[in-house]
Motif scaffolding. Structure first.
Motif: not given
Length: 183
Positions: A55-62
């Motif tokens: 979830r944190k990786g998706a936030q950082k990416r998006d």
């Protein structure tokens, strides 16, 4: 993330020495023991650390790309005349790049795209149009260049007016003015 991007766009290189102030609008009281903190964190982030990391990786990416426009490429080509320019757009001849840049826009702040190569004016661009309203733009030699797929937007559907035969055409305003049929 937005504040860091703003600082970077202003030329700040020592981002690790910047401070950030913000107001806390709501808070939750927890006990003072380590167990209280552990229960609170597990309740907030869940028991699965791998899922939390995703979830944190998706936030950082998006985050910051809400408008959907991640990369904006702008530039211009040099051509000897309108016929040479049209031939270049049809993929019949290469076009000389006058300028070309790609920007990554996040949180409404545009920065140079980190993985887009730098090109000198005069490099030859080879466009390969396809019938699906997109083309492949190759900068440099056809077998040794940087390649990207581009959407092509036609002001008027020439095919519906002229059938399936390929056309060489120019656009004036919102009208299609066909110059000649290709052999």
């Amino acid at each position: 993330m937005k504040r860091l991007r703003k600082e970077f766009s202003n030329g700040t290189t020592d981002l690790h020495n910047k401070s950030l102030n913000f107001t806390i609008r709501e808070a939750t009281t927890i006990g003072l023991s380590g167990d209280d903190l552990a229960r609170y964190l597990e309740r907030e982030i869940g028991p699965d650390m791998d899922e939390y990391a995703k979830r944190k990786g998706a936030q950082k990416r998006d985050l910051g790309y809400e408008s959907g426009n991640r990369t904006k490429v702008t530039g211009s080509f040099q051509a000897g005349g309108i016929n040479e320019f049209v031939d270049g757009l049809l993929g019949l001849k290469p076009l000389s790049v006058a300028k070309l840049k790609a920007e990554d826009e996040r949180f409404g702040i545009a920065l140079p795209h980190p993985s887009f190569p730098k090109f000198q004016p005069g490099i030859m661009a080879h466009l390969t149009p396809t019938p699906t309203s997109s083309c492949v733009l190759v900068l440099g030699a056809p077998d040794d260049g940087a390649e990207t797929r581009c959407d092509v937007i036609f002001l008027e559907d020439c095919q519906s007016r002229h059938g399936d035969r390929p056309l060489r055409h120019g656009l004036r305003g919102r009208q299609c003015h066909c110059l000649s049929r290709l052999p």
